[in-house]
Design a protein around this motif. Structure first.
Motif, mmCIF file in Angstrom:
data_model
loop_
_atom_site.group_PDB
_atom_site.id
_atom_site.type_symbol
_atom_site.label_atom_id
_atom_site.label_comp_id
_atom_site.label_asym_id
_atom_site.label_seq_id
_atom_site.Cartn_x
_atom_site.Cartn_y
_atom_site.Cartn_z
ATOM 1 N N TYR A 68 -9.798 -35.753 9.952
ATOM 2 C CA TYR A 68 -9.583 -35.547 11.392
ATOM 3 C C TYR A 68 -8.252 -36.173 11.813
ATOM 4 C CZ TYR A 68 -10.241 -36.413 16.412
ATOM 5 O OH TYR A 68 -10.077 -36.484 17.772
ATOM 6 N N GLY A 69 -7.407 -35.392 12.509
ATOM 7 C CA GLY A 69 -6.040 -35.807 12.825
ATOM 8 C C GLY A 69 -5.797 -36.504 14.146
ATOM 9 N N HIS A 70 -6.825 -36.796 14.951
ATOM 10 C CA HIS A 70 -6.678 -37.552 16.193
ATOM 11 C C HIS A 70 -5.699 -36.928 17.187
ATOM 12 C CE1 HIS A 70 -8.429 -40.460 13.396
ATOM 13 N NE2 HIS A 70 -9.061 -40.905 14.460
ATOM 14 N N ASN A 71 -5.763 -35.600 17.339
ATOM 15 C CA ASN A 71 -5.013 -34.905 18.372
ATOM 16 C C ASN A 71 -5.895 -33.762 18.880
ATOM 17 O OD1 ASN A 71 -4.430 -32.457 16.745
ATOM 18 N ND2 ASN A 71 -3.133 -33.853 15.574
ATOM 19 N N PHE A 72 -5.484 -33.115 19.965
ATOM 20 C CA PHE A 72 -6.338 -32.076 20.543
ATOM 21 C C PHE A 72 -6.541 -30.886 19.604
ATOM 22 C CE2 PHE A 72 -5.311 -33.957 24.836
ATOM 23 C CZ PHE A 72 -6.617 -34.326 25.112
ATOM 24 N N ASP A 73 -5.522 -30.512 18.843
ATOM 25 C CA ASP A 73 -5.691 -29.407 17.891
ATOM 26 C C ASP A 73 -6.716 -29.769 16.815
ATOM 27 O OD1 ASP A 73 -3.900 -27.708 19.147
ATOM 28 O OD2 ASP A 73 -2.188 -28.412 17.966
ATOM 29 N N ALA A 74 -6.624 -30.979 16.290
ATOM 30 C CA ALA A 74 -7.584 -31.422 15.272
ATOM 31 C C ALA A 74 -8.988 -31.531 15.859
ATOM 32 C CB ALA A 74 -7.150 -32.762 14.683
ATOM 33 N N LEU A 75 -9.075 -31.962 17.115
ATOM 34 C CA LEU A 75 -10.377 -32.024 17.782
ATOM 35 C C LEU A 75 -10.995 -30.633 17.837
ATOM 36 C CD1 LEU A 75 -12.550 -33.554 19.423
ATOM 37 C CD2 LEU A 75 -11.166 -33.101 21.467
ATOM 38 N N LYS A 76 -10.209 -29.656 18.253
ATOM 39 C CA LYS A 76 -10.730 -28.285 18.315
ATOM 40 C C LYS A 76 -11.121 -27.789 16.928
ATOM 41 C CE LYS A 76 -9.967 -23.625 19.981
ATOM 42 N NZ LYS A 76 -9.744 -22.759 18.850
ATOM 43 N N ASP A 77 -10.290 -28.079 15.934
ATOM 44 C CA ASP A 77 -10.621 -27.666 14.568
ATOM 45 C C ASP A 77 -11.965 -28.246 14.120
ATOM 46 O OD1 ASP A 77 -8.248 -26.259 14.393
ATOM 47 O OD2 ASP A 77 -7.210 -27.801 13.199
ATOM 48 N N LEU A 111 -9.233 -32.202 27.688
ATOM 49 C CA LEU A 111 -10.404 -32.449 26.852
ATOM 50 C C LEU A 111 -11.481 -31.399 27.114
ATOM 51 C CD1 LEU A 111 -12.018 -34.192 24.863
ATOM 52 C CD2 LEU A 111 -12.660 -35.644 26.813
ATOM 53 N N ASN A 112 -11.725 -31.112 28.382
ATOM 54 C CA ASN A 112 -12.744 -30.119 28.722
ATOM 55 C C ASN A 112 -12.322 -28.708 28.347
ATOM 56 O OD1 ASN A 112 -14.855 -31.771 29.665
ATOM 57 N ND2 ASN A 112 -13.615 -32.217 31.460
ATOM 58 N N GLU A 113 -11.030 -28.436 28.370
ATOM 59 C CA GLU A 113 -10.542 -27.131 27.906
ATOM 60 C C GLU A 113 -10.785 -26.973 26.405
ATOM 61 O OE1 GLU A 113 -6.460 -27.113 29.222
ATOM 62 O OE2 GLU A 113 -7.055 -26.735 31.315
ATOM 63 N N VAL A 114 -10.591 -28.051 25.646
ATOM 64 C CA VAL A 114 -10.866 -28.018 24.203
ATOM 65 C C VAL A 114 -12.359 -27.811 23.971
ATOM 66 C CG1 VAL A 114 -10.836 -29.371 22.063
ATOM 67 C CG2 VAL A 114 -8.834 -29.374 23.574
#
Length: 147
Positions: A68-77, A111-114
């Protein structure tokens, strides 16, 4: 809402979204998720306002893999690929987000968009992904009910 009705709502992927925690409370949601075989995660954002700390808390609370990369893209992934955490669906309960929402509303919105994007991907597969906050906030809906 009765436990049976709560279970009926939670198993319906068509109604998934980002919601206020229902009045029945945290224990009832946990119990309903367990009865349905849904993975249930609780993430506390108490004393967390910086985005890096928010993302780290989510990674820990959701038991994300080491990559896990600790950014919004990684969160979505990670939110769209729970292959490392198999279940019939997922419930995420976020507590103590009021400070984040009040001090960094743009981060709270992102965060809610993700969460919403991940929910849509799960929904397209017919699987429920629910996100509940223990706060009342503009933009968060009340859990739908069934007759």
């Amino acid at each position: 809402m009765s436990q049976k009705r709560l279970q009926t709502v939670l198993e319906n992927a068509c109604q998934t979204g980002v919601y206020h925690l229902p009045e029945s409370g945290l224990a009832a949601v946990r119990e309903a998720a367990d009865a349905l075989g849904l993975a249930c995660f609780e993430v506390s954002l108490a004393d967390v306002v910086r985005i890096d700390a928010v993302l780290a808390a989510l990674g820990r609370g959701l038991d994300f893999p080491e990559w896990y990369g600790h950014n919004f893209d990684a969160l979505k992934d990670c939110l769209t690929d729970f292959s490392w955490q198999p279940a019939a669906g997922c419930v995420i309960i976020v507590s103590h987000a009021e400070t984040l929402q009040a001090t960094h509303p743009a981060t709270f919105q992102t965060l809610n968009e993700v969460f919403t994007a991940a929910i849509a991907e799960w929904r397209s597969q017919g699987l429920p992904l629910w996100v509940f906050y223990d706060l009342r906030s503009d933009g968060l809906a009340t859990l739908p009910t069934v007759a």
